[in-house]
Design a protein around this motif. Structure first.
Motif, PDB file in Angstrom:
ATOM      1  N   SER A  56       0.819  -1.207   0.000  1.00  0.00           N
ATOM      2  CA  SER A  56       0.000   0.000   0.000  1.00  0.00           C
ATOM      3  C   SER A  56       0.857   1.263   0.000  1.00  0.00           C
ATOM      4  N   PRO A  57       0.514   2.232  -0.840  1.00  0.00           N
ATOM      5  CA  PRO A  57       1.237   3.510  -0.808  1.00  0.00           C
ATOM      6  C   PRO A  57       1.056   4.246   0.520  1.00  0.00           C
ATOM      7  N   ASN A  58      -0.002   3.900   1.258  1.00  0.00           N
ATOM      8  CA  ASN A  58      -0.207   4.513   2.575  1.00  0.00           C
ATOM      9  C   ASN A  58       0.966   4.209   3.505  1.00  0.00           C
ATOM     10  N   GLU A  59       1.555   3.035   3.356  1.00  0.00           N
ATOM     11  CA  GLU A  59       2.710   2.669   4.191  1.00  0.00           C
ATOM     12  C   GLU A  59       3.888   3.593   3.900  1.00  0.00           C
ATOM     13  N   LYS A  60       4.126   3.886   2.638  1.00  0.00           N
ATOM     14  CA  LYS A  60       5.224   4.782   2.270  1.00  0.00           C
ATOM     15  C   LYS A  60       4.937   6.217   2.730  1.00  0.00           C
ATOM     16  N   GLU A  61       3.701   6.656   2.569  1.00  0.00           N
ATOM     17  CA  GLU A  61       3.336   8.000   3.034  1.00  0.00           C
ATOM     18  C   GLU A  61       3.565   8.108   4.543  1.00  0.00           C
ATOM     19  N   ARG A  62       3.242   7.044   5.274  1.00  0.00           N
ATOM     20  CA  ARG A  62       3.456   6.996   6.718  1.00  0.00           C
ATOM     21  C   ARG A  62       4.944   7.089   7.068  1.00  0.00           C
ATOM     22  N   GLU A  63       5.768   6.396   6.281  1.00  0.00           N
ATOM     23  CA  GLU A  63       7.219   6.444   6.507  1.00  0.00           C
ATOM     24  C   GLU A  63       7.759   7.861   6.315  1.00  0.00           C
ATOM     25  N   VAL A  64       7.241   8.571   5.334  1.00  0.00           N
ATOM     26  CA  VAL A  64       7.732   9.916   5.019  1.00  0.00           C
ATOM     27  C   VAL A  64       7.243  10.950   6.032  1.00  0.00           C
ATOM     28  N   TYR A  65       5.942  10.938   6.352  1.00  0.00           N
ATOM     29  CA  TYR A  65       5.355  11.984   7.193  1.00  0.00           C
ATOM     30  C   TYR A  65       5.065  11.566   8.635  1.00  0.00           C
ATOM     31  N   GLY A  66       5.096  10.275   8.900  1.00  0.00           N
ATOM     32  CA  GLY A  66       4.726   9.805  10.230  1.00  0.00           C
ATOM     33  C   GLY A  66       3.246   9.493  10.358  1.00  0.00           C
ATOM     34  N   TYR A  67       2.501   9.712   9.308  1.00  0.00           N
ATOM     35  CA  TYR A  67       1.063   9.419   9.240  1.00  0.00           C
ATOM     36  C   TYR A  67       0.673   9.385   7.767  1.00  0.00           C
ATOM     37  N   SER A  68      -0.509   8.861   7.496  1.00  0.00           N
ATOM     38  CA  SER A  68      -1.010   8.852   6.129  1.00  0.00           C
ATOM     39  C   SER A  68      -2.356   9.572   6.090  1.00  0.00           C
ATOM     40  N   MET A  69      -2.339  10.747   5.488  1.00  0.00           N
ATOM     41  CA  MET A  69      -3.574  11.518   5.347  1.00  0.00           C
ATOM     42  C   MET A  69      -4.577  10.763   4.469  1.00  0.00           C
ATOM     43  N   ALA A  70      -4.065  10.086   3.440  1.00  0.00           N
ATOM     44  CA  ALA A  70      -4.953   9.310   2.563  1.00  0.00           C
ATOM     45  C   ALA A  70      -5.657   8.210   3.351  1.00  0.00           C
ATOM     46  N   TRP A  71      -4.923   7.539   4.253  1.00  0.00           N
ATOM     47  CA  TRP A  71      -5.520   6.460   5.047  1.00  0.00           C
ATOM     48  C   TRP A  71      -6.560   7.017   6.014  1.00  0.00           C
ATOM     49  N   MET A  72      -6.249   8.139   6.647  1.00  0.00           N
ATOM     50  CA  MET A  72      -7.214   8.709   7.590  1.00  0.00           C
ATOM     51  C   MET A  72      -8.506   9.081   6.869  1.00  0.00           C
ATOM     52  N   HIS A  73      -8.391   9.584   5.660  1.00  0.00           N
ATOM     53  CA  HIS A  73      -9.567   9.893   4.851  1.00  0.00           C
ATOM     54  C   HIS A  73     -10.312   8.600   4.517  1.00  0.00           C
ATOM     55  N   HIS A  74      -9.566   7.596   4.088  1.00  0.00           N
ATOM     56  CA  HIS A  74     -10.157   6.339   3.633  1.00  0.00           C
ATOM     57  C   HIS A  74     -10.906   5.611   4.751  1.00  0.00           C
ATOM     58  N   LYS A  75     -10.259   5.431   5.884  1.00  0.00           N
ATOM     59  CA  LYS A  75     -10.879   4.648   6.969  1.00  0.00           C
ATOM     60  C   LYS A  75     -12.117   5.331   7.533  1.00  0.00           C
ATOM     61  N   GLY A  76     -12.191   6.650   7.400  1.00  0.00           N
ATOM     62  CA  GLY A  76     -13.349   7.370   7.911  1.00  0.00           C
ATOM     63  C   GLY A  76     -14.556   7.324   6.993  1.00  0.00           C
ATOM     64  N   ARG A  77     -14.386   6.793   5.782  1.00  0.00           N
ATOM     65  CA  ARG A  77     -15.469   6.769   4.800  1.00  0.00           C
ATOM     66  C   ARG A  77     -15.835   5.367   4.329  1.00  0.00           C
ATOM     67  N   ASN A  78     -15.117   4.370   4.814  1.00  0.00           N
ATOM     68  CA  ASN A  78     -15.319   3.007   4.332  1.00  0.00           C
ATOM     69  C   ASN A  78     -15.509   2.057   5.518  1.00  0.00           C
ATOM     70  N   ASN A  79     -16.770   1.699   5.745  1.00  0.00           N
ATOM     71  CA  ASN A  79     -17.099   0.944   6.950  1.00  0.00           C
ATOM     72  C   ASN A  79     -16.756  -0.538   6.880  1.00  0.00           C
ATOM     73  N   HIS A  80     -16.007  -0.961   5.875  1.00  0.00           N
ATOM     74  CA  HIS A  80     -15.489  -2.320   5.865  1.00  0.00           C
ATOM     75  C   HIS A  80     -14.115  -2.395   6.536  1.00  0.00           C
ATOM     76  N   HIS A  81     -13.656  -1.275   7.086  1.00  0.00           N
ATOM     77  CA  HIS A  81     -12.399  -1.247   7.843  1.00  0.00           C
ATOM     78  C   HIS A  81     -12.724  -1.216   9.334  1.00  0.00           C
ATOM     79  N   TYR A  82     -12.064  -2.081  10.094  1.00  0.00           N
ATOM     80  CA  TYR A  82     -12.350  -2.140  11.531  1.00  0.00           C
ATOM     81  C   TYR A  82     -12.054  -0.805  12.222  1.00  0.00           C
ATOM     82  N   GLU A  83     -11.129  -0.016  11.669  1.00  0.00           N
ATOM     83  CA  GLU A  83     -10.798   1.271  12.269  1.00  0.00           C
ATOM     84  C   GLU A  83     -11.977   2.249  12.230  1.00  0.00           C
ATOM     85  N   TYR A  84     -12.878   2.045  11.307  1.00  0.00           N
ATOM     86  CA  TYR A  84     -14.092   2.860  11.213  1.00  0.00           C
ATOM     87  C   TYR A  84     -14.967   2.640  12.446  1.00  0.00           C
TER      88      TYR A  84
END
Length: 177
Positions: A56-84
């Motif tokens: 996942s590119p989210n892993e690389k974004e996390r390595e660069v910034y310490g977090y993934s803005m794309a992932w935070m957006h994604h998990k908040g809009r897709n209820n098939h993720h347990y993080e939701y």
């Protein structure tokens, strides 16, 4: 260097695998709506920028910034993720996992199988989704019943194959209505 075409092909290939899996699981309409947010600028642009092709590119974004803005957006809009599925527990006043409804748990299973196939390619086996689950920390952050149910499905896939696993998931969703 951004790779928009590679990222587009990967997310579309993955999404089509999820749609097929959702059809097998009896949740076809969920499959059609699966991961549409990945095509939004908030998720697509970082996905193209951090595209790897093997994970996942989210892993690389996390390595660069310490977090993934794309992932935070994604998990908040897709209820098939347990993080939701977290909320404030009124007794403890802490954010805690809540049990996922079975139809979203079924979609999470479909998603994990598709992701394993997408990223492992011709090396994929039915053990990959279970191995990934057992190696990772996700089960410790899920509601205990959600983690237990997901592990049952993944073990069934590993031990008995797709036909039996998807038949089980389809029955689980049907019996939960």
């Amino acid at each position: 260097m951004a790779h928009p075409l590679g990222h587009f092909k990967t997310i579309t290939k993955h999404r089509h695998k999820v749609i097929r899996n959702c059809f097998k699981a009896g949740i076809f309409w969920q499959g059609l709506r699966h991961d549409l947010s990945k095509y939004s600028p908030t998720e697509f642009i970082p996905g193209a920028k951090f595209y790897l092709g093997t994970r996942s590119p989210n892993e690389k974004e996390r390595e660069v910034y310490g977090y993934s803005m794309a992932w935070m957006h994604h998990k908040g809009r897709n209820n098939h993720h347990y993080e939701y599925w977290t909320d404030i527990n009124l007794k403890t006043k802490k954010v805690e996992p809540v049990e996922m409804p079975k139809r979203y748990l079924a979609e999470m299973f479909c998603d994990r199988v598709a992701a394993s196939k997408t990223y492992n390619g011709k090396n994929y086996t039915n053990h990959h989704p279970l191995d990934y689950f057992l190696k990772g920390q996700a089960r410790y952050h899920m509601h205990p019943q959600t983690a237990k149910d997901l592990e049952i499905m993944l073990r069934l896939l590993a031990d008995k194959g797709e036909d039996e696993a998807f038949a089980y998931v389809k029955r689980m969703v049907k019996n939960d209505k």
